[in-house]
Write a protein that holds these residues in place. Structure first.
Motif, PDB file in Angstrom:
ATOM      1  N   ASP A 255     -23.079 -26.744  12.658  1.00 44.42           N
ATOM      2  CA  ASP A 255     -23.270 -25.927  13.858  1.00 44.42           C
ATOM      3  C   ASP A 255     -22.361 -24.701  13.898  1.00 44.42           C
ATOM      4  OD1 ASP A 255     -25.232 -27.621  14.687  1.00 44.42           O
ATOM      5  OD2 ASP A 255     -24.046 -28.644  16.213  1.00 44.42           O
ATOM      6  N   SER A 256     -21.669 -24.408  12.796  1.00 46.31           N
ATOM      7  CA  SER A 256     -20.822 -23.208  12.678  1.00 46.31           C
ATOM      8  C   SER A 256     -19.776 -23.150  13.790  1.00 46.31           C
ATOM      9  CB  SER A 256     -21.681 -21.941  12.684  1.00 46.31           C
ATOM     10  OG  SER A 256     -22.621 -21.958  11.636  1.00 46.31           O
ATOM     11  N   VAL A 257     -18.998 -24.215  13.906  1.00 45.63           N
ATOM     12  CA  VAL A 257     -17.958 -24.309  14.935  1.00 45.63           C
ATOM     13  C   VAL A 257     -16.590 -24.095  14.289  1.00 45.63           C
ATOM     14  CG1 VAL A 257     -16.871 -25.808  16.655  1.00 45.63           C
ATOM     15  CG2 VAL A 257     -19.348 -25.889  16.314  1.00 45.63           C
ATOM     16  N   PRO A 258     -15.773 -23.180  14.815  1.00 47.95           N
ATOM     17  CA  PRO A 258     -14.457 -22.930  14.213  1.00 47.95           C
ATOM     18  C   PRO A 258     -13.496 -24.090  14.459  1.00 47.95           C
ATOM     19  CG  PRO A 258     -14.688 -21.668  16.244  1.00 47.95           C
ATOM     20  CD  PRO A 258     -16.020 -22.305  15.982  1.00 47.95           C
ATOM     21  N   MET A 259     -12.852 -24.543  13.412  1.00 47.89           N
ATOM     22  CA  MET A 259     -11.987 -25.703  13.534  1.00 47.89           C
ATOM     23  C   MET A 259     -11.020 -25.750  12.366  1.00 47.89           C
ATOM     24  SD  MET A 259     -13.173 -29.693  13.676  1.00 47.89           S
ATOM     25  CE  MET A 259     -14.371 -29.306  14.950  1.00 47.89           C
ATOM     26  N   VAL A 260      -9.815 -26.243  12.614  1.00 48.42           N
ATOM     27  CA  VAL A 260      -8.855 -26.544  11.558  1.00 48.42           C
ATOM     28  C   VAL A 260      -8.520 -28.022  11.655  1.00 48.42           C
ATOM     29  CG1 VAL A 260      -6.543 -26.127  10.621  1.00 48.42           C
ATOM     30  CG2 VAL A 260      -7.916 -24.205  11.468  1.00 48.42           C
ATOM     31  N   VAL A 261      -8.772 -28.758  10.586  1.00 50.13           N
ATOM     32  CA  VAL A 261      -8.521 -30.198  10.553  1.00 50.13           C
ATOM     33  C   VAL A 261      -7.349 -30.454   9.623  1.00 50.13           C
ATOM     34  CG1 VAL A 261      -9.476 -32.471  10.052  1.00 50.13           C
ATOM     35  CG2 VAL A 261     -10.954 -30.680  10.999  1.00 50.13           C
ATOM     36  N   LEU A 262      -6.311 -31.067  10.153  1.00 48.38           N
ATOM     37  CA  LEU A 262      -5.107 -31.403   9.394  1.00 48.38           C
ATOM     38  C   LEU A 262      -5.173 -32.875   9.016  1.00 48.38           C
ATOM     39  CD1 LEU A 262      -2.564 -29.667  11.809  1.00 48.38           C
ATOM     40  CD2 LEU A 262      -3.598 -28.668   9.760  1.00 48.38           C
ATOM     41  N   THR A 263      -5.178 -33.164   7.729  1.00 47.66           N
ATOM     42  CA  THR A 263      -5.227 -34.552   7.273  1.00 47.66           C
ATOM     43  C   THR A 263      -3.927 -34.899   6.556  1.00 47.66           C
ATOM     44  OG1 THR A 263      -6.305 -33.889   5.197  1.00 47.66           O
ATOM     45  CG2 THR A 263      -7.739 -34.551   7.012  1.00 47.66           C
ATOM     46  N   GLY A 264      -3.420 -36.085   6.868  1.00 48.31           N
ATOM     47  CA  GLY A 264      -2.269 -36.580   6.134  1.00 48.31           C
ATOM     48  C   GLY A 264      -2.678 -37.018   4.735  1.00 48.31           C
ATOM     49  N   GLN A 265      -1.718 -37.033   3.829  1.00 44.85           N
ATOM     50  CA  GLN A 265      -1.977 -37.481   2.465  1.00 44.85           C
ATOM     51  C   GLN A 265      -0.722 -38.190   1.942  1.00 44.85           C
ATOM     52  OE1 GLN A 265      -3.633 -38.835   0.149  1.00 44.85           O
ATOM     53  NE2 GLN A 265      -5.105 -37.119  -0.025  1.00 44.85           N
ATOM     54  N   VAL A 266      -0.921 -39.087   0.993  1.00 42.32           N
ATOM     55  CA  VAL A 266       0.232 -39.765   0.389  1.00 42.32           C
ATOM     56  C   VAL A 266       1.086 -38.735  -0.354  1.00 42.32           C
ATOM     57  CG1 VAL A 266      -1.063 -41.916   0.183  1.00 42.32           C
ATOM     58  CG2 VAL A 266      -1.027 -40.316  -1.749  1.00 42.32           C
ATOM     59  N   SER A 267       2.307 -39.105  -0.668  1.00 43.54           N
ATOM     60  CA  SER A 267       3.211 -38.194  -1.361  1.00 43.54           C
ATOM     61  C   SER A 267       2.617 -37.730  -2.695  1.00 43.54           C
ATOM     62  CB  SER A 267       4.556 -38.881  -1.607  1.00 43.54           C
ATOM     63  OG  SER A 267       5.196 -39.158  -0.371  1.00 43.54           O
ATOM     64  N   THR A 268       2.994 -36.540  -3.095  1.00 42.16           N
ATOM     65  CA  THR A 268       2.392 -35.932  -4.288  1.00 42.16           C
ATOM     66  C   THR A 268       2.546 -36.806  -5.532  1.00 42.16           C
ATOM     67  OG1 THR A 268       4.440 -34.671  -4.609  1.00 42.16           O
ATOM     68  CG2 THR A 268       2.641 -33.584  -3.434  1.00 42.16           C
ATOM     69  N   ASP A 269       3.664 -37.573  -5.629  1.00 42.72           N
ATOM     70  CA  ASP A 269       3.868 -38.404  -6.811  1.00 42.72           C
ATOM     71  C   ASP A 269       2.981 -39.645  -6.811  1.00 42.72           C
ATOM     72  OD1 ASP A 269       5.486 -39.192  -4.580  1.00 42.72           O
ATOM     73  OD2 ASP A 269       6.518 -40.610  -5.900  1.00 42.72           O
ATOM     74  N   LEU A 270       2.333 -39.923  -5.677  1.00 46.08           N
ATOM     75  CA  LEU A 270       1.441 -41.086  -5.577  1.00 46.08           C
ATOM     76  C   LEU A 270      -0.035 -40.715  -5.660  1.00 46.08           C
ATOM     77  CD1 LEU A 270       3.244 -43.083  -2.720  1.00 46.08           C
ATOM     78  CD2 LEU A 270       3.372 -43.487  -5.193  1.00 46.08           C
ATOM     79  N   ILE A 271      -0.331 -39.419  -5.624  1.00 47.63           N
ATOM     80  CA  ILE A 271      -1.729 -38.993  -5.657  1.00 47.63           C
ATOM     81  C   ILE A 271      -2.347 -39.335  -7.017  1.00 47.63           C
ATOM     82  CG2 ILE A 271      -3.246 -36.957  -5.653  1.00 47.63           C
ATOM     83  CD1 ILE A 271      -1.390 -35.703  -3.589  1.00 47.63           C
ATOM     84  N   GLY A 272      -3.542 -39.885  -6.984  1.00 39.46           N
ATOM     85  CA  GLY A 272      -4.248 -40.250  -8.205  1.00 39.46           C
ATOM     86  C   GLY A 272      -3.909 -41.619  -8.737  1.00 39.46           C
ATOM     87  N   ARG A 273      -3.127 -42.403  -7.969  1.00 41.31           N
ATOM     88  CA  ARG A 273      -2.715 -43.729  -8.435  1.00 41.31           C
ATOM     89  C   ARG A 273      -3.310 -44.836  -7.575  1.00 41.31           C
ATOM     90  NH1 ARG A 273       3.715 -43.160  -9.031  1.00 41.31           N
ATOM     91  NH2 ARG A 273       3.457 -45.331  -9.694  1.00 41.31           N
ATOM     92  N   ASP A 274      -4.374 -44.523  -6.845  1.00 42.68           N
ATOM     93  CA  ASP A 274      -4.991 -45.501  -5.943  1.00 42.68           C
ATOM     94  C   ASP A 274      -3.964 -46.093  -4.988  1.00 42.68           C
ATOM     95  OD1 ASP A 274      -7.488 -45.113  -7.079  1.00 42.68           O
ATOM     96  OD2 ASP A 274      -7.201 -46.711  -8.553  1.00 42.68           O
TER      97      ASP A 274
END
Length: 573
Positions: A101-120
């Motif tokens: 619907d072309s609605v302006p929005m900024v969504v902030l998502t948390g993420q695991v620490s960079t050293d844990l990314i890609g390790r399930d």
């Protein structure tokens, strides 16, 4: 002699505190969200910020829908904050809804620490990759030094050009790291040109086409609302006496009580709008992508018309319907330039003829039964008691279309509905977001018109409305069915539809459990009294209307049919 270690100087702020500073620099005053482990540093920083309200919803999907509702009524970017893993995946439907619907929005998502990314890792998902198809742009902040630039770019992208959601993925260790950085002051996105200038030659060509046309029609989509073009649209329609039809998303861009307004176009559109488009010799389509629900059978859509399509996104031009002139640019700018041309149209009786169609067949109603309540009656009563000045949010289904036809919207940004994705569960949290945005004792009333099926998708948000004492009035049209599914099965698949019976709790008792007044009506007289009472009460109120079970939405253009082939409910087309 012992070596004396120099004391370590700590930077002034954490990454999370820098994030809050960047949000304040973008004039963010409200965030809708739900906390979790990966975003605890952000919530700690947010706790110390008095300039930003955090609205705690009861589900991440509802947080994004509430940010969506906030954005639709204000024109500003809504902001949602969710944690990693299931928090992020719960937000995907809301993000996709805003994208469609072309609605302006900024969504902030948390993420695991960079050293844990890609390790399930625990609560790790690749939300960056998962949402690439339903965002205008995505960022993953892997270096704290990039955060100010990314925040500045994200808000600029969300609100410029064709608006849309932008996602920023924030690893936890980036938020806990320390820095002396400040928010970015300037922005420079290489290759990004959000608007193209309107070609003067094209403006004069459109003006000449209007002057020579005998049966012109303006088709107005949500893009005309987004660019603040409504006053210019009103002026052009009146000067040139051009009838106006809107898409579902365009409702409110032109006053629905205006004599030139023909109603909504398309599969569930009015007789007058569909007939006018079918017989038009000039079609000016502004801020609409002419999707399948609008155009039906593409080859026979407005077969006699010279078609003009104007949209901020050149990818939408000629995509669904071939047009004679596709113009990429700002709808508001085009309308201002057209109005400066002092257009002198040919004198015709076209506007009177189309108005006659509207008077002859204004709306379709199946015959009522004495002692029962029709859903259309409920919506007309809500319109009467709010005088068309409410902000109305709906879910998806029959009640959505009845609202589009029977509520008389008087201003833009007052109809909040899920058009592209068709999301059940959107209406109530969107109404919460709208109520938070409007605030104040002089704000227009906020009404959520929903169905018994749709309301049960996000009914937990009643607690959010209670916590913040939001004056959202909920009108549930309870017919015991997933009504639109039942209608399609009945009309097009010739099936029994017991499979779409849906049971519901006692909604009045449910409201009482949350400390919310619950009111019920089964007759038109009771409905009138209930609506009047609900609007007079402070805070949230739930109204349940037990309406006729097997009422259909008419008129209806069957899938794949042309706009002049309409089911009217009386056995005729």
């Amino acid at each position: 002699m012992k070596n004396i270690q120099e004391p370590q100087l700590t930077a002034a702020k954490s990454g999370a505190e820098l994030l809050i500073e960047c949000l304040l620099a973008e004039q963010v005053d409200t965030i809708f969200g739900y906390p979790g482990g990966a975003v605890i540093p952000i919530y700690d920083a947010l706790y110390d910020c008095r300039e930003i309200r955090h609205i705690l919803t009861r589900h991440e999907q509802a947080a994004v829908h509430a940010a969506d509702g906030y954005a639709r009524v204000t024109g500003k970017a809504g902001v949602a904050l969710v944690t990693s893993g299931p928090g992020a995946t719960n937000a995907v439907t809301g993000i996709a809804n805003a994208y469609m619907d072309s609605v302006p929005m900024v969504v902030l998502t948390g993420q695991v620490s960079t050293d844990l990314i890609g390790r399930d890792s625990f609560q790790e998902v690749n939300i960056y990759g998962m949402t690439m198809d339903v965002t205008k742009h995505n960022y993953s902040v892997m270096d704290l030094r990039e955060l100010p630039r990314i925040l500045k770019e994200a808000f600029h992208l969300a609100v410029t050009g064709r608006p849309g959601p932008v996602l920023i993925d924030l690893p936890k260790n980036i938020m806990t790291a320390h820095t002396d950085l400040s928010p970015a002051a300037e922005i420079n996105i290489r290759g990004y040109a959000p608007t193209a200038p309107i070609d003067e030659e094209a403006v004069h060509l459109i003006a000449r086409k209007i002057e020579s046309s005998l049966r012109p029609v303006l088709v107005i989509g949500g893009g005309a609302m987004a660019h603040g073009a409504t006053e210019q649209l009103h002026r052009l329609a009146e000067i040139a006496q051009i009838p106006v039809a809107t898409t579902l998303m365009g409702i409110g861009a032109f006053p629905t009580r205006h004599p030139l307004y023909l109603g909504m176009l398309g599969m569930h559109g009015t007789y007058a709008a569909n007939r006018a488009v079918h017989h038009a010799d000039l079609l000016i389509c502004l801020g609409t992508r002419l999707n399948d629900r609008l155009s039906g059978k593409a080859k026979s859509f407005a077969p006699h018309a010279w078609k003009i399509q104007v949209d901020i996104d050149d990818a939408e031009l000629d995509k669904n319907i071939p047009v004679d002139l596709g113009l990429c640019g700002d709808v508001g700018e085009l309308l201002r330039k057209l109005n400066a041309c002092a257009i002198k149209p040919k004198p015709t009786h076209w506007s009177e003829e189309t108005a006659g169609w509207q008077r002859k067949v204004p709306h379709y109603n199946e015959a009522g039964v004495v002692g029962t309540l029709n859903p259309q009656e409920v919506i007309r009563l809500i319109d009467k008691h709010t005088q068309g000045n409410a902000v109305v949010a709906t879910d998806v289904g029959q009640h959505q279309i009845w609202t589009a036809h029977h509520y008389r919207f008087s201003r833009p940004r007052s109809f909040l509905t899920s058009g592209g994705l068709g999301t059940m569960g959107f209406g109530f949290p969107a109404a919460i977001g709208a109520a938070m945005a409007l605030g104040g004792s002089v704000a227009p009333p906020v009404v959520c018109i929903t169905g018994d099926g749709s309301f049960q998708m996000n009914l937990q948000e009643l607690m959010t409305a209670v916590d913040y004492e939001l004056p959202v009035k909920i009108a549930i049209l309870n017919n015991g069915y997933l009504g639109m599914v039942r209608q399609w099965q009945q009309l097009f698949y010739e099936r029994r539809y017991s499979s779409v019976n849906i049971t519901s709790p006692d909604f009045v008792a449910f409201a009482g459990a949350y400390g919310v007044p619950g009111l019920r009506a089964q007759t038109p007289e009771e409905a009138d009294a209930v609506i009047r009472q609900a609007l007079a009460l402070p805070g949230p109120v739930l109204m349940e209307f037990n309406v006729r079970e097997e009422q259909n939405v008419y008129p209806m253009v069957p899938p794949g049919a042309s706009n002049d082939q309409m089911l009217t409910g009386d056995g005729e087309r």
